[in-house]
Design a protein around this motif. Sequence first.
Motif, PDB file in Angstrom:
ATOM      1  N   LEU A  26       0.868  -1.262  -0.044  1.00  0.00           N
ATOM      2  CA  LEU A  26       0.017  -0.154   0.089  1.00  0.00           C
ATOM      3  C   LEU A  26       0.654   1.259   0.101  1.00  0.00           C
ATOM      4  CD1 LEU A  26      -2.582  -0.777   2.316  1.00  0.00           C
ATOM      5  CD2 LEU A  26      -2.861  -1.139  -0.043  1.00  0.00           C
ATOM      6  N   VAL A  27       1.418   1.391   0.758  1.00  0.00           N
ATOM      7  CA  VAL A  27       2.799   2.494   1.031  1.00  0.00           C
ATOM      8  C   VAL A  27       3.510   2.888  -0.217  1.00  0.00           C
ATOM      9  CG1 VAL A  27       5.064   3.308   1.757  1.00  0.00           C
ATOM     10  CG2 VAL A  27       2.976   2.462   2.799  1.00  0.00           C
ATOM     11  N   HIS A  28       3.875   1.290  -0.515  1.00  0.00           N
ATOM     12  CA  HIS A  28       4.760   1.775  -2.089  1.00  0.00           C
ATOM     13  C   HIS A  28       3.542   2.271  -3.232  1.00  0.00           C
ATOM     14  CE1 HIS A  28       7.049   0.568  -5.596  1.00  0.00           C
ATOM     15  NE2 HIS A  28       6.199  -0.637  -6.366  1.00  0.00           N
ATOM     16  N   LEU A  29       2.437   1.993  -3.020  1.00  0.00           N
ATOM     17  CA  LEU A  29       1.300   1.661  -4.556  1.00  0.00           C
ATOM     18  C   LEU A  29       1.007   3.758  -4.207  1.00  0.00           C
ATOM     19  CD1 LEU A  29      -0.645  -1.220  -4.337  1.00  0.00           C
ATOM     20  CD2 LEU A  29       0.420   0.023  -6.011  1.00  0.00           C
ATOM     21  N   GLY A  30       1.599   4.694  -3.085  1.00  0.00           N
ATOM     22  CA  GLY A  30       1.450   5.292  -2.639  1.00  0.00           C
ATOM     23  C   GLY A  30      -0.323   6.006  -2.404  1.00  0.00           C
ATOM     24  N   GLU A  31      -0.315   4.784  -1.385  1.00  0.00           N
ATOM     25  CA  GLU A  31      -1.645   5.406  -0.816  1.00  0.00           C
ATOM     26  C   GLU A  31      -1.821   5.574  -0.010  1.00  0.00           C
ATOM     27  OE1 GLU A  31      -4.412   3.633  -1.883  1.00  0.00           O
ATOM     28  OE2 GLU A  31      -3.438   2.885  -3.267  1.00  0.00           O
ATOM     29  N   ASN A  32      -3.023   6.838   0.723  1.00  0.00           N
ATOM     30  CA  ASN A  32      -3.020   7.833   2.064  1.00  0.00           C
ATOM     31  C   ASN A  32      -2.386   7.414   3.272  1.00  0.00           C
ATOM     32  OD1 ASN A  32      -4.437   9.351   3.860  1.00  0.00           O
ATOM     33  ND2 ASN A  32      -4.725  10.768   2.226  1.00  0.00           N
ATOM     34  N   PRO A  33      -1.713   7.900   4.043  1.00  0.00           N
ATOM     35  CA  PRO A  33      -0.994   7.059   4.904  1.00  0.00           C
ATOM     36  C   PRO A  33      -2.694   7.019   6.561  1.00  0.00           C
ATOM     37  CG  PRO A  33       0.408   8.157   5.145  1.00  0.00           C
ATOM     38  CD  PRO A  33      -0.710   8.970   3.634  1.00  0.00           C
ATOM     39  N   LYS A  34      -3.898   8.194   6.170  1.00  0.00           N
ATOM     40  CA  LYS A  34      -4.886   8.145   6.815  1.00  0.00           C
ATOM     41  C   LYS A  34      -5.576   6.568   6.372  1.00  0.00           C
ATOM     42  CE  LYS A  34      -7.772   9.443   9.752  1.00  0.00           C
ATOM     43  NZ  LYS A  34      -7.341   9.526  11.469  1.00  0.00           N
ATOM     44  N   MET A  35      -5.761   6.228   5.251  1.00  0.00           N
ATOM     45  CA  MET A  35      -6.155   5.732   4.786  1.00  0.00           C
ATOM     46  C   MET A  35      -5.900   3.524   4.983  1.00  0.00           C
ATOM     47  SD  MET A  35      -9.194   6.164   3.454  1.00  0.00           S
ATOM     48  CE  MET A  35      -9.359   5.158   1.975  1.00  0.00           C
ATOM     49  N   ILE A  36      -4.458   3.614   5.246  1.00  0.00           N
ATOM     50  CA  ILE A  36      -4.220   2.563   6.166  1.00  0.00           C
ATOM     51  C   ILE A  36      -3.958   2.226   6.713  1.00  0.00           C
ATOM     52  CG2 ILE A  36      -1.548   1.557   6.359  1.00  0.00           C
ATOM     53  CD1 ILE A  36      -0.752   3.228   3.534  1.00  0.00           C
ATOM     54  N   GLN A  37      -4.192   3.682   8.040  1.00  0.00           N
ATOM     55  CA  GLN A  37      -4.081   3.397   9.277  1.00  0.00           C
ATOM     56  C   GLN A  37      -5.691   3.045   9.411  1.00  0.00           C
ATOM     57  OE1 GLN A  37      -5.583   7.018  11.053  1.00  0.00           O
ATOM     58  NE2 GLN A  37      -6.517   5.531  12.693  1.00  0.00           N
ATOM     59  N   GLU A  38      -6.660   3.278   8.522  1.00  0.00           N
ATOM     60  CA  GLU A  38      -7.843   2.566   9.075  1.00  0.00           C
ATOM     61  C   GLU A  38      -8.261   1.223   8.640  1.00  0.00           C
ATOM     62  OE1 GLU A  38     -10.689   5.587   6.859  1.00  0.00           O
ATOM     63  OE2 GLU A  38     -10.001   7.204   8.253  1.00  0.00           O
ATOM     64  N   ARG A  39      -7.914   0.835   7.667  1.00  0.00           N
ATOM     65  CA  ARG A  39      -7.369  -0.368   7.001  1.00  0.00           C
ATOM     66  C   ARG A  39      -6.861  -1.307   7.870  1.00  0.00           C
ATOM     67  NH1 ARG A  39      -8.554  -1.933   1.927  1.00  0.00           N
ATOM     68  NH2 ARG A  39      -7.909  -4.321   1.441  1.00  0.00           N
ATOM     69  N   LEU A  40      -5.494  -0.468   9.059  1.00  0.00           N
ATOM     70  CA  LEU A  40      -4.997  -1.276   9.397  1.00  0.00           C
ATOM     71  C   LEU A  40      -5.382  -1.319  11.235  1.00  0.00           C
ATOM     72  CD1 LEU A  40      -1.241  -0.503   8.867  1.00  0.00           C
ATOM     73  CD2 LEU A  40      -2.609  -2.978   8.161  1.00  0.00           C
ATOM     74  N   GLY A  41      -6.980  -0.694  11.070  1.00  0.00           N
ATOM     75  CA  GLY A  41      -6.889  -0.662  12.498  1.00  0.00           C
ATOM     76  C   GLY A  41      -6.358  -0.017  13.681  1.00  0.00           C
ATOM     77  N   HIS A  42      -5.311   0.563  13.570  1.00  0.00           N
ATOM     78  CA  HIS A  42      -4.368   1.517  14.206  1.00  0.00           C
ATOM     79  C   HIS A  42      -5.756   2.094  15.294  1.00  0.00           C
ATOM     80  CE1 HIS A  42      -0.883   0.473  12.035  1.00  0.00           C
ATOM     81  NE2 HIS A  42      -1.634  -0.341  13.209  1.00  0.00           N
ATOM     82  N   THR A  74       0.315   4.003  12.743  1.00  0.00           N
ATOM     83  CA  THR A  74       0.745   3.850  11.684  1.00  0.00           C
ATOM     84  C   THR A  74       2.061   4.605  11.089  1.00  0.00           C
ATOM     85  OG1 THR A  74      -1.549   3.742  11.042  1.00  0.00           O
ATOM     86  CG2 THR A  74      -0.343   3.642   9.765  1.00  0.00           C
ATOM     87  N   LEU A  75       2.147   5.578  11.399  1.00  0.00           N
ATOM     88  CA  LEU A  75       4.076   5.908  10.476  1.00  0.00           C
ATOM     89  C   LEU A  75       4.544   5.471  11.695  1.00  0.00           C
ATOM     90  CD1 LEU A  75       1.914   9.818  10.291  1.00  0.00           C
ATOM     91  CD2 LEU A  75       2.666   8.445   8.738  1.00  0.00           C
ATOM     92  N   GLY A  76       4.115   5.290  12.875  1.00  0.00           N
ATOM     93  CA  GLY A  76       5.758   5.136  14.032  1.00  0.00           C
ATOM     94  C   GLY A  76       5.825   4.122  13.395  1.00  0.00           C
ATOM     95  N   THR A  77       5.052   3.197  12.676  1.00  0.00           N
ATOM     96  CA  THR A  77       5.427   1.824  12.480  1.00  0.00           C
ATOM     97  C   THR A  77       5.736   1.015  11.259  1.00  0.00           C
ATOM     98  OG1 THR A  77       3.490   0.985  14.206  1.00  0.00           O
ATOM     99  CG2 THR A  77       4.646  -1.100  12.947  1.00  0.00           C
ATOM    100  N   TYR A  78       5.597   1.813  10.837  1.00  0.00           N
ATOM    101  CA  TYR A  78       5.589   2.096   9.286  1.00  0.00           C
ATOM    102  C   TYR A  78       6.039   2.698   8.275  1.00  0.00           C
ATOM    103  CZ  TYR A  78       3.022  -1.960   9.281  1.00  0.00           C
ATOM    104  OH  TYR A  78       1.934  -3.038   9.875  1.00  0.00           O
TER     105      TYR A  78
END
Length: 57
Positions: free
Chosen positions: A12-28, A34-38
Amino acid sequence: MHDLRHSHTSMLVHLGENPKMIQERLGHANIEMTLGTYSHLYPKQDLDLVKKVDQIN
């Protein structure tokens, strides 16, 4: 299971997805988790962008 989760997030990061969207997907609970981990997955030129996103919250 952890490796699959990390690989998925890496893609997801490599594809340039929004960090906020990644956060929601991961359930953080917050974007800092999210940013601290990834954050190591983001290229250095994107660090300023990550800091800006972090300041919004």
